[in-house]
Design an enzyme around this catalytic site. Structure first.
Site, PDB file in Angstrom:
ATOM      1  N   SER A   1     -11.427  40.401  -1.492  1.00  8.97           N
ATOM      2  CA  SER A   1     -10.582  41.305  -0.368  1.00  8.97           C
ATOM      3  C   SER A   1     -10.271  42.456  -1.586  1.00  8.97           C
ATOM      4  O   SER A   1     -10.483  42.994  -2.618  1.00  8.97           O
ATOM      5  CB  SER A   1      -9.328  40.180  -0.690  1.00  8.97           C
ATOM      6  OG  SER A   1      -8.235  41.188   0.136  1.00  8.97           O
TER       7      SER A   1
ATOM      8  N   GLN B   1      -3.376  41.978  -3.409  1.00 12.04           N
ATOM      9  CA  GLN B   1      -4.731  41.717  -3.047  1.00 12.04           C
ATOM     10  C   GLN B   1      -5.423  41.240  -4.255  1.00 12.04           C
ATOM     11  O   GLN B   1      -6.392  40.381  -4.196  1.00 12.04           O
ATOM     12  CB  GLN B   1      -5.450  43.035  -2.708  1.00 12.04           C
ATOM     13  CG  GLN B   1      -5.140  43.485  -1.011  1.00 12.04           C
ATOM     14  CD  GLN B   1      -5.140  42.449  -0.134  1.00 12.04           C
ATOM     15  OE1 GLN B   1      -5.973  41.788   0.008  1.00 12.04           O
ATOM     16  NE2 GLN B   1      -4.051  42.070   0.374  1.00 12.04           N
TER      17      GLN B   1
ATOM     18  N   HIS C   1      -5.788  37.244  -4.609  1.00 16.57           N
ATOM     19  CA  HIS C   1      -6.611  36.636  -4.075  1.00 16.57           C
ATOM     20  C   HIS C   1      -7.715  35.912  -4.970  1.00 16.57           C
ATOM     21  O   HIS C   1      -7.936  34.589  -4.724  1.00 16.57           O
ATOM     22  CB  HIS C   1      -7.407  37.455  -3.048  1.00 16.57           C
ATOM     23  CG  HIS C   1      -6.831  37.461  -1.473  1.00 16.57           C
ATOM     24  ND1 HIS C   1      -6.549  36.454  -1.015  1.00 16.57           N
ATOM     25  CD2 HIS C   1      -6.185  38.649  -1.020  1.00 16.57           C
ATOM     26  CE1 HIS C   1      -5.855  36.947   0.353  1.00 16.57           C
ATOM     27  NE2 HIS C   1      -5.618  38.126   0.077  1.00 16.57           N
TER      28      HIS C   1
ATOM     29  N   GLU D   1     -11.502  47.824   2.752  1.00 16.65           N
ATOM     30  CA  GLU D   1     -10.999  47.055   3.921  1.00 16.65           C
ATOM     31  C   GLU D   1      -9.646  47.161   4.252  1.00 16.65           C
ATOM     32  O   GLU D   1      -9.234  47.277   5.441  1.00 16.65           O
ATOM     33  CB  GLU D   1     -11.136  45.531   2.982  1.00 16.65           C
ATOM     34  CG  GLU D   1     -10.493  44.343   4.179  1.00 16.65           C
ATOM     35  CD  GLU D   1     -10.558  43.150   3.445  1.00 16.65           C
ATOM     36  OE1 GLU D   1     -10.377  41.852   3.870  1.00 16.65           O
ATOM     37  OE2 GLU D   1     -10.452  43.008   2.049  1.00 16.65           O
ATOM     38  N   HIS D   2      -8.751  47.444   3.312  1.00 21.57           N
ATOM     39  CA  HIS D   2      -7.258  47.675   3.451  1.00 21.57           C
ATOM     40  C   HIS D   2      -7.038  49.231   2.899  1.00 21.57           C
ATOM     41  O   HIS D   2      -7.231  49.275   1.808  1.00 21.57           O
ATOM     42  CB  HIS D   2      -6.238  46.678   2.888  1.00 21.57           C
ATOM     43  CG  HIS D   2      -6.594  45.118   3.311  1.00 21.57           C
ATOM     44  ND1 HIS D   2      -7.164  44.440   2.550  1.00 21.57           N
ATOM     45  CD2 HIS D   2      -6.221  44.760   4.472  1.00 21.57           C
ATOM     46  CE1 HIS D   2      -7.210  43.115   3.054  1.00 21.57           C
ATOM     47  NE2 HIS D   2      -6.703  43.264   4.387  1.00 21.57           N
TER      48      HIS D   2
ATOM     49  N   ASP E   1      -1.692  40.935   7.128  1.00 21.83           N
ATOM     50  CA  ASP E   1      -2.281  39.712   6.638  1.00 21.83           C
ATOM     51  C   ASP E   1      -1.825  38.541   7.427  1.00 21.83           C
ATOM     52  O   ASP E   1      -2.467  37.729   7.670  1.00 21.83           O
ATOM     53  CB  ASP E   1      -2.104  39.577   5.355  1.00 21.83           C
ATOM     54  CG  ASP E   1      -2.864  40.132   4.066  1.00 21.83           C
ATOM     55  OD1 ASP E   1      -4.023  40.690   4.664  1.00 21.83           O
ATOM     56  OD2 ASP E   1      -2.754  39.909   3.023  1.00 21.83           O
TER      57      ASP E   1
ATOM     58  N   HIS F   1     -46.480  46.501  34.570  1.00 22.92           N
ATOM     59  CA  HIS F   1     -45.395  47.173  34.914  1.00 22.92           C
ATOM     60  C   HIS F   1     -45.316  48.286  35.757  1.00 22.92           C
ATOM     61  O   HIS F   1     -44.380  48.355  36.814  1.00 22.92           O
ATOM     62  CB  HIS F   1     -44.715  47.857  33.373  1.00 22.92           C
ATOM     63  CG  HIS F   1     -44.164  46.996  32.594  1.00 22.92           C
ATOM     64  ND1 HIS F   1     -45.023  46.036  31.740  1.00 22.92           N
ATOM     65  CD2 HIS F   1     -42.950  46.742  31.995  1.00 22.92           C
ATOM     66  CE1 HIS F   1     -44.182  45.349  30.994  1.00 22.92           C
ATOM     67  NE2 HIS F   1     -42.994  45.968  31.012  1.00 22.92           N
TER      68      HIS F   1
END
Length: 436
Positions: free
Chosen positions: A240, A262, A265, A330-331, A364, A423
């Site tokens: 994270s 964070q 985590h 990510e954030h 979250d 084709h």
């Protein structure tokens, strides 16, 4: 105070030091991959028998039959009913907000008709069956159950299968309750690479799925990577991350705890702040020193900050925006006076939290947008998990006779240019039919 990298964008070695901090490589070495491949092969060949053996070996849970791996629906309902009312209400409220947001993401079918009557379009349909991996033991996150399961249900997935290990036979009651709230169809008490194998290949008891989503340890991540192609997967997620851009006017205690949120985590998580005000950076550092002792996971936070955390002084907010786009977090918290103006210039972020009052932690759990987000700079090309990850698109082409004539001529020329005569003839037969 907790050890944390202090960087200044004016320094000659700043770029190389920052990139070294941002680098994160999976620890799925050859040894891990070898073990995973052995487990995948065993489950594929021996089905339930292999699952029972691995469950006894890794989770200390001895079961007699494959059918014993399934958790009865009544057990999920019991877990929900037995929760304290505050937790039950929080689960329901979070699920409702996630569902309301997800409803706006649903893709719809469409088509249009050209002047000659040819119809072109797109048909959208849900996946038939999805597998949701949920970690067990201490790393149990009921919020992840909601974030993965609710969008799948909004998409119209036919059957949602959840796998969750129960070390020593012990479940996390909140996880089971979240499965009940989200409408998970079936739950199996298996984990690790063997759970991924069961979902990918199917066994006598566990049905094979079309896609596997959800976080897990390095063995789960490696297994998901190995079975990709047989099934779809959501992503291979790294640790994270949070990046906070601050103008120096937010309460430093708020920023300190946001960084902790964070970092707690795990030891590989990353917490970074960008600010042009050197005095304010010192105030945040002092707040971190004062508040860390109050954190139950202080040891994890301390290690995370020491290894991958940073307080970075930038020249100005323009440079902060440029660095935020480079980091592609990510954030991303924009804790500034005019966050909308900065957000309009951000191109790479999993989720943005605008303004001083918007803590990342709200995202979250209950804000509504999904918390399954791209990590390790993959926000440069990836997006949050959403309803669209549980839907498929099929193109629709229906030619009128006139349209077949126009398109057939073009297709014939291009096909013959590629040397694909069948084709070309396929298109040309429709042309000759019109001349008759």
């Amino acid at each position: 105070m907790p050890e944390i990298h202090r960087l200044d964008s004016r320094d000659a070695e700043f770029a190389s030091r920052l990139d070294a901090l941002l680098t994160w490589e999976s620890v799925a070495d050859e040894g891990v991959i070898s073990i995973v491949n052995e487990i995948l092969g065993a489950v594929r060949e021996r089905g339930d028998a292999a699952l029972l053996e691995y469950t006894a070996r890794f989770d200390r849970l001895v079961l007699d039959r494959g059918s014993d791996l399934e958790v009865p629906a009544e057990r999920l309902a019991q877990a929900l009913d037995s929760l304290p009312s505050a937790q039950r209400e929080a689960l329901h409220l979070a699920a409702e907000r996630i569902r309301a947001y997800a409803e706006r993401q649903r893709l719809e079918s469409w088509e249009y008709t050209e002047a000659d009557g040819t119809v072109l379009g797109q048909q959208v349909s849900p996946l038939d069956r999805v597998g949701l991996y949920v970690p067990g033991g201490k790393a149990a996150y009921p919020s992840s159950v909601l974030m993965n399961a609710v969008p799948a249900k909004v998409a119209g997935v036919g059957e949602l299968i959840m796998v969750v290990p129960a070390p020593g036979g012990e479940f996390n009651e909140l996880v089971l309750a979240a499965a009940a709230v989200a409408g998970v169809d079936r739950v199996f008490t298996i984990g690790g690479a063997q759970a991924v194998a069961a979902l990918a290949y199917g066994t006598e008891t566990v049905p094979a799925v079309d896609k596997i989503v959800g976080p897990g340890n390095i063995y789960v991540a490696a297994a998901k990577r190995q079975v990709y192609g047989t099934v779809g997967i959501d992503m291979i997620a790294g640790p994270s991350e949070i990046l906070i851009v601050c103008d120096g006017q937010t309460d430093p205690d708020w920023i300190a705890v946001d960084l902790f949120s964070q970092a707690e985590h795990d030891e590989d998580a990353q917490a970074i702040m960008l600010c042009p005000d050197a005095d304010y950076i010192d105030r945040v550092a002092a707040a971190m020193d004062e508040l860390l002792a109050e954190m139950p996971r202080a040891d994890i936070i301390r290690t995370s900050l020491r290894v991958r955390g940073a307080l970075i002084r930038v020249r100005d907010m323009d440079e902060a925006v440029a660095l935020a786009n480079h980091i592609a977090p990510e954030h991303l918290e924009l804790s500034v006076a005019e966050p909308d103006a900065l957000a309009a210039r951000i191109h790479h972020a999993g989720a943005m939290f605008l303004g001083r009052y918007t803590a990342e932690a709200l995202g979250d759990y209950c804000a509504g947008p999904n918390h399954v987000l791209p990590t390790s700079r993959t926000a440069r090309f990836s997006s949050p998990l959403g309803v669209y990850d549980f839907q498929k698109r099929a193109s629709i082409i229906r030619c009128s006779a006139e349209g077949a004539g126009v398109l057939g001529q073009t297709a014939s020329v291009l096909a013959r240019g590629e040397g694909l005569i069948a084709h070309a003839r396929s298109a040309e037969y429709r042309l000759s039919d019109q001349k008759d």
